[in-house]
Design a protein around this motif. Structure first.
Motif, PDB file in Angstrom:
ATOM      1  N   LYS A 155     -24.074 -15.235  37.814  1.00 36.01           N
ATOM      2  CA  LYS A 155     -25.522 -14.996  37.735  1.00 36.01           C
ATOM      3  C   LYS A 155     -25.824 -13.650  37.061  1.00 36.01           C
ATOM      4  O   LYS A 155     -26.780 -13.524  36.303  1.00 36.01           O
ATOM      5  N   ILE A 156     -24.980 -12.661  37.307  1.00 40.17           N
ATOM      6  CA  ILE A 156     -25.168 -11.332  36.720  1.00 40.17           C
ATOM      7  C   ILE A 156     -24.609 -11.275  35.299  1.00 40.17           C
ATOM      8  O   ILE A 156     -25.223 -10.712  34.399  1.00 40.17           O
ATOM      9  N   GLY A 157     -23.433 -11.850  35.103  1.00 40.45           N
ATOM     10  CA  GLY A 157     -22.726 -11.712  33.834  1.00 40.45           C
ATOM     11  C   GLY A 157     -23.245 -12.553  32.695  1.00 40.45           C
ATOM     12  O   GLY A 157     -23.152 -12.162  31.540  1.00 40.45           O
ATOM     13  N   LYS A 158     -23.814 -13.714  32.995  1.00 39.19           N
ATOM     14  CA  LYS A 158     -24.281 -14.595  31.927  1.00 39.19           C
ATOM     15  C   LYS A 158     -25.441 -13.989  31.131  1.00 39.19           C
ATOM     16  O   LYS A 158     -25.366 -13.909  29.909  1.00 39.19           O
ATOM     17  N   PRO A 159     -26.522 -13.531  31.777  1.00 39.59           N
ATOM     18  CA  PRO A 159     -27.594 -12.902  30.991  1.00 39.59           C
ATOM     19  C   PRO A 159     -27.168 -11.569  30.365  1.00 39.59           C
ATOM     20  O   PRO A 159     -27.737 -11.144  29.371  1.00 39.59           O
ATOM     21  N   GLY A 160     -26.153 -10.936  30.961  1.00 41.90           N
ATOM     22  CA  GLY A 160     -25.655  -9.669  30.428  1.00 41.90           C
ATOM     23  C   GLY A 160     -24.636  -9.849  29.316  1.00 41.90           C
ATOM     24  O   GLY A 160     -24.049  -8.881  28.845  1.00 41.90           O
ATOM     25  N   LEU A 161     -24.421 -11.096  28.891  1.00 44.96           N
ATOM     26  CA  LEU A 161     -23.483 -11.442  27.805  1.00 44.96           C
ATOM     27  C   LEU A 161     -22.058 -10.982  28.109  1.00 44.96           C
ATOM     28  O   LEU A 161     -21.318 -10.557  27.227  1.00 44.96           O
ATOM     29  N   LEU A 162     -21.672 -11.081  29.380  1.00 46.02           N
ATOM     30  CA  LEU A 162     -20.326 -10.709  29.791  1.00 46.02           C
ATOM     31  C   LEU A 162     -19.441 -11.935  29.983  1.00 46.02           C
ATOM     32  O   LEU A 162     -18.264 -11.905  29.642  1.00 46.02           O
ATOM     33  N   VAL A 163     -19.991 -12.997  30.558  1.00 47.75           N
ATOM     34  CA  VAL A 163     -19.272 -14.259  30.746  1.00 47.75           C
ATOM     35  C   VAL A 163     -20.215 -15.400  30.377  1.00 47.75           C
ATOM     36  O   VAL A 163     -21.429 -15.242  30.393  1.00 47.75           O
ATOM     37  N   TRP A 164     -19.624 -16.556  30.048  1.00 52.23           N
ATOM     38  CA  TRP A 164     -20.440 -17.694  29.641  1.00 52.23           C
ATOM     39  C   TRP A 164     -20.447 -18.808  30.671  1.00 52.23           C
ATOM     40  O   TRP A 164     -21.361 -19.599  30.718  1.00 52.23           O
ATOM     41  N   SER A 165     -19.391 -18.908  31.469  1.00 53.12           N
ATOM     42  CA  SER A 165     -19.324 -19.992  32.437  1.00 53.12           C
ATOM     43  C   SER A 165     -18.478 -19.568  33.633  1.00 53.12           C
ATOM     44  O   SER A 165     -17.756 -18.571  33.582  1.00 53.12           O
ATOM     45  N   ILE A 166     -18.561 -20.361  34.680  1.00 51.24           N
ATOM     46  CA  ILE A 166     -17.754 -20.115  35.882  1.00 51.24           C
ATOM     47  C   ILE A 166     -16.276 -20.271  35.552  1.00 51.24           C
ATOM     48  O   ILE A 166     -15.426 -19.662  36.185  1.00 51.24           O
ATOM     49  N   HIS A 167     -15.966 -21.060  34.521  1.00 54.08           N
ATOM     50  CA  HIS A 167     -14.574 -21.260  34.111  1.00 54.08           C
ATOM     51  C   HIS A 167     -13.919 -19.930  33.714  1.00 54.08           C
ATOM     52  O   HIS A 167     -12.749 -19.701  34.018  1.00 54.08           O
ATOM     53  N   THR A 168     -14.664 -19.073  33.045  1.00 58.59           N
ATOM     54  CA  THR A 168     -14.137 -17.767  32.649  1.00 58.59           C
ATOM     55  C   THR A 168     -13.724 -16.964  33.879  1.00 58.59           C
ATOM     56  O   THR A 168     -12.640 -16.377  33.909  1.00 58.59           O
ATOM     57  N   ILE A 169     -14.564 -16.963  34.883  1.00 59.00           N
ATOM     58  CA  ILE A 169     -14.282 -16.209  36.108  1.00 59.00           C
ATOM     59  C   ILE A 169     -13.104 -16.831  36.853  1.00 59.00           C
ATOM     60  O   ILE A 169     -12.202 -16.126  37.312  1.00 59.00           O
ATOM     61  N   GLU A 170     -13.092 -18.156  36.950  1.00 61.86           N
ATOM     62  CA  GLU A 170     -12.014 -18.840  37.665  1.00 61.86           C
ATOM     63  C   GLU A 170     -10.667 -18.687  36.960  1.00 61.86           C
ATOM     64  O   GLU A 170      -9.629 -18.662  37.612  1.00 61.86           O
ATOM     65  N   THR A 171     -10.673 -18.592  35.640  1.00 63.50           N
ATOM     66  CA  THR A 171      -9.430 -18.367  34.902  1.00 63.50           C
ATOM     67  C   THR A 171      -8.793 -17.059  35.345  1.00 63.50           C
ATOM     68  O   THR A 171      -7.578 -16.967  35.494  1.00 63.50           O
ATOM     69  N   VAL A 172      -9.603 -16.060  35.565  1.00 65.32           N
ATOM     70  CA  VAL A 172      -9.101 -14.751  35.995  1.00 65.32           C
ATOM     71  C   VAL A 172      -8.731 -14.762  37.470  1.00 65.32           C
ATOM     72  O   VAL A 172      -7.645 -14.330  37.852  1.00 65.32           O
ATOM     73  N   THR A 173      -9.622 -15.279  38.319  1.00 63.09           N
ATOM     74  CA  THR A 173      -9.408 -15.168  39.766  1.00 63.09           C
ATOM     75  C   THR A 173      -8.391 -16.161  40.304  1.00 63.09           C
ATOM     76  O   THR A 173      -7.621 -15.824  41.190  1.00 63.09           O
ATOM     77  N   LYS A 174      -8.370 -17.364  39.777  1.00 68.28           N
ATOM     78  CA  LYS A 174      -7.479 -18.391  40.333  1.00 68.28           C
ATOM     79  C   LYS A 174      -6.187 -18.547  39.558  1.00 68.28           C
ATOM     80  O   LYS A 174      -5.142 -18.843  40.124  1.00 68.28           O
ATOM     81  N   LYS A 175      -6.232 -18.350  38.248  1.00 65.48           N
ATOM     82  CA  LYS A 175      -5.034 -18.540  37.420  1.00 65.48           C
ATOM     83  C   LYS A 175      -4.390 -17.223  37.008  1.00 65.48           C
ATOM     84  O   LYS A 175      -3.316 -17.215  36.413  1.00 65.48           O
ATOM     85  N   ASN A 176      -5.086 -16.113  37.255  1.00 66.96           N
ATOM     86  CA  ASN A 176      -4.607 -14.773  36.907  1.00 66.96           C
ATOM     87  C   ASN A 176      -4.218 -14.668  35.426  1.00 66.96           C
ATOM     88  O   ASN A 176      -3.173 -14.153  35.069  1.00 66.96           O
ATOM     89  N   LYS A 177      -5.091 -15.162  34.572  1.00 62.52           N
ATOM     90  CA  LYS A 177      -4.883 -15.109  33.123  1.00 62.52           C
ATOM     91  C   LYS A 177      -6.048 -14.401  32.459  1.00 62.52           C
ATOM     92  O   LYS A 177      -7.136 -14.287  33.024  1.00 62.52           O
ATOM     93  N   ASN A 178      -5.803 -13.962  31.239  1.00 59.81           N
ATOM     94  CA  ASN A 178      -6.905 -13.475  30.415  1.00 59.81           C
ATOM     95  C   ASN A 178      -7.657 -14.694  29.893  1.00 59.81           C
ATOM     96  O   ASN A 178      -7.034 -15.641  29.432  1.00 59.81           O
ATOM     97  N   PRO A 179      -8.985 -14.680  29.940  1.00 63.92           N
ATOM     98  CA  PRO A 179      -9.736 -15.814  29.405  1.00 63.92           C
ATOM     99  C   PRO A 179      -9.658 -15.848  27.883  1.00 63.92           C
ATOM    100  O   PRO A 179      -9.630 -14.828  27.223  1.00 63.92           O
ATOM    101  N   TRP A 180      -9.553 -17.052  27.349  1.00 63.08           N
ATOM    102  CA  TRP A 180      -9.643 -17.317  25.907  1.00 63.08           C
ATOM    103  C   TRP A 180      -8.529 -16.723  25.073  1.00 63.08           C
ATOM    104  O   TRP A 180      -8.710 -16.440  23.908  1.00 63.08           O
ATOM    105  N   ILE A 181      -7.392 -16.467  25.679  1.00 61.64           N
ATOM    106  CA  ILE A 181      -6.233 -16.055  24.861  1.00 61.64           C
ATOM    107  C   ILE A 181      -5.097 -16.981  25.182  1.00 61.64           C
ATOM    108  O   ILE A 181      -4.821 -17.322  26.253  1.00 61.64           O
TER     109      ILE A 181
END
Length: 107
Positions: free
Chosen positions: A81-107
């Motif tokens: 909710k905070i990151g999307k309008p702030g152009l930091l993240v685009w979807s919950i998938h980006t956050i879950e990639t970091v928190t659940k898979k411990n990966k960098n998003p989009w690399i």
């Protein structure tokens, strides 16, 4: 650094802007104008290279921001909710990639 006080949405957003978007903007501008000055490439190629450097930087810096937010008990939904309008993240998938898979998003 974890603390017990609840962070406001503004605190989380400002931290994201200062640790993600500001450095990316500086990196992209430095690469673009550096290539203009020191390389004999077309403007489109300079822009593409600057964009690639920005994208790689974003994937590293946004991971650090997300992990900081999680350490400070910010939920995934609130972070979106905070990151999307702030152009930091685009979807919950980006956050879950970091928190659940411990990966960098989009690399």
């Amino acid at each position: 650094m974890t603390n017990n006080k609840m962070l406001s949405d503004f605190d989380v957003l400002i931290r994201g802007q200062l640790t993600v978007n500001l450095p990316i903007t500086v990196i992209m501008l430095a690469v673009f104008f550096g290539l203009l000055e020191f390389a004999d490439l077309s403007l489109r190629l300079n822009l593409l290279i600057a964009f690639i450097f920005g994208w790689i930087s974003w994937s590293i810096l946004v991971k650090k921001w997300i992990l900081w937010a999680k350490e400070n008990n910010v939920s995934d939904e609130r972070l979106l909710k905070i990151g999307k309008p702030g152009l930091l993240v685009w979807s919950i998938h980006t956050i879950e990639t970091v928190t659940k898979k411990n990966k960098n998003p989009w690399i």
